[in-house]
Design a protein around this motif. Structure first.
Motif, short mmCIF file in Angstrom:
data_model
loop_
_atom_site.label_atom_id
_atom_site.label_comp_id
_atom_site.label_asym_id
_atom_site.label_seq_id
_atom_site.Cartn_x
_atom_site.Cartn_y
_atom_site.Cartn_z
N UNK A 199 1.06 -1.43 0.39
CA UNK A 199 0.32 -0.03 -0.20
C UNK A 199 0.70 1.48 0.29
N UNK A 200 0.07 2.08 -0.95
CA UNK A 200 0.77 3.02 -0.10
C UNK A 200 0.28 4.41 1.00
N UNK A 201 1.30 5.29 1.81
CA UNK A 201 0.01 5.65 2.57
C UNK A 201 -0.73 6.01 3.18
N UNK A 202 -1.40 7.16 1.20
CA UNK A 202 -2.30 7.43 1.41
C UNK A 202 -3.22 6.18 1.27
N UNK A 203 -3.18 5.32 0.78
CA UNK A 203 -3.63 4.39 0.18
C UNK A 203 -4.13 3.26 1.59
N UNK A 204 -2.96 3.31 2.27
CA UNK A 204 -3.65 3.47 3.73
C UNK A 204 -4.04 3.88 4.64
N UNK A 205 -3.77 5.25 4.83
CA UNK A 205 -5.08 5.31 6.16
C UNK A 205 -6.47 5.80 5.16
N UNK A 206 -6.57 6.23 3.67
CA UNK A 206 -7.81 5.81 3.09
C UNK A 206 -8.33 4.66 3.55
N UNK A 207 -8.00 3.34 3.42
CA UNK A 207 -8.64 2.40 3.39
C UNK A 207 -9.20 2.32 4.93
N UNK A 208 -7.51 2.87 6.07
CA UNK A 208 -8.44 2.44 8.06
C UNK A 208 -9.83 3.56 7.84
#
Length: 327
Positions: A199-208
């Motif tokens: 994941x990119x950090x942006x993707x991970x935060x959005x998923x969370x």
């Protein structure tokens, strides 16, 4: 076949597997003592001096463990100087805990805090299981190793996959189970973490945020994400959700069992260390992710089946050999 219970050391704090100089702030909720009584006990153990910060709040400074906050854990505490609110809070002390909050501590300081915990117990502090609807907890704010997705993702994934294991091994007080403060992650969020290892950090935060736009999780990642990407994180929250950004995992699951003879802060710390050790072993984490996908693919499996499968995997990896309790 049901696996043997997971026993972890209660008498020693196991080392962090990575980032040995990382610090941890600790919050402990309990009853049975007033703020002033707690302050006297801690000063006896740690020296320092006491400053009053409010009607039901104190701060210890210049102690052997730095600054320690002590207060009645209620949003009304700042208004306790009014006669009506003050009387209500005094009447509510049976269910409203006193909380102590440390500054970030070095690993070497943790045994000294355990000595303080024992002194509070000896003086009459009581914990979660001492009455109905107490629901008091212990929070560990463990500094992250770094702010890259490679630092954060393995720990988050390991916890998401192993939360049920800790819950199955550690009887959580019913009063904490029925409120949302330590809710588990939704299964679809765990599915997403198990399905991808990049994941990119942006993707991970959005998923969370898609699955967990709340502080009420056993592992609250919002402080970490607010530290890394404040605008993105706050944009994904409702207006009444307040987050203090800090580079620390906010682990909220443990009960406060401060009055129980066989309970220690080391035991709860070591449960967190189990998560970090899994996260640090990329091959093992991949196997557990694969096991989760297989578990979810079978319609006949239950969430209660999952802990035994993880424990079997950990035993096969010899991860628990030096973590077992010494008789």
């Amino acid at each position: 076949m049901t696996q043997a219970p997971l026993t972890l050391p209660r008498d020693r704090f196991l080392d962090l597997p990575q980032g040995e100089d990382r610090k941890v702030g600790i919050e402990i909720e309990f009853g049975g003592l007033t703020e002033d009584e707690v302050a006297d006990i801690l000063i006896e153990q740690l020296s320092g001096r006491c400053e009053r910060t409010g009607p039901v709040g104190l701060q210890l400074v210049e102690t052997a463990l730095g600054t320690i906050k002590i207060y009645l854990d209620t949003a009304w505490r700042d208004r306790a100087d009014t006669a009506v609110v003050g009387r209500l809070l005094e009447a509510a002390r049976r269910i409203v805990p006193v909380e102590i909050v440390t500054e970030p501590l070095a690993f070497s300081d943790l045994p000294r805090l355990e000595v303080c915990r024992a002194a509070l117990r000896e003086a009459g502090a009581i914990g979660s299981r001492n009455g109905f609807l107490l629901g008091w907890g212990v929070h560990l704010n463990v500094e992250t190793e770094g702010s890259e997705v490679s630092d954060i993702l393995p720990v988050l994934t390991a916890f998401a996959l192993c939360d049920d294991v800790i819950r199955a091994q550690n009887w959580i007080d019913p009063s904490r189970r029925i409120v949302p403060f330590i809710d588990p992650y939704p299964r679809r969020f765990i599915d997403a973490l198990a399905d991808r290892d990049q994941f990119s950090m942006e993707e991970l935060i959005d998923l969370y945020l898609e699955h967990n736009p709340t502080r009420n999780r056993a592992l609250d990642m919002l402080p970490v994400f607010a530290h890394i990407a404040p605008d993105q994180t706050h944009a994904g929250l409702s207006g009444d959700e307040k987050v203090n950004a800090r580079p620390a995992y906010h682990y909220r699951l443990p009960d406060s069992r401060i009055d129980e003879a066989d309970w220690t802060l080391a035991l709860e710390w070591n449960r967190w260390i189990l998560i970090e050790r899994i996260a640090a072993d990329a091959d093992l984490l991949d196997l557990i992710r694969e096991d989760w996908r297989d578990h979810r693919a079978h319609w006949t499996t239950l969430r209660t089946d999952w802990p035994d499968r993880v424990l079997a995997r950990l035993e096969a990896a010899n991860l628990l050999d030096d973590m077992k309790e010494i008789a």
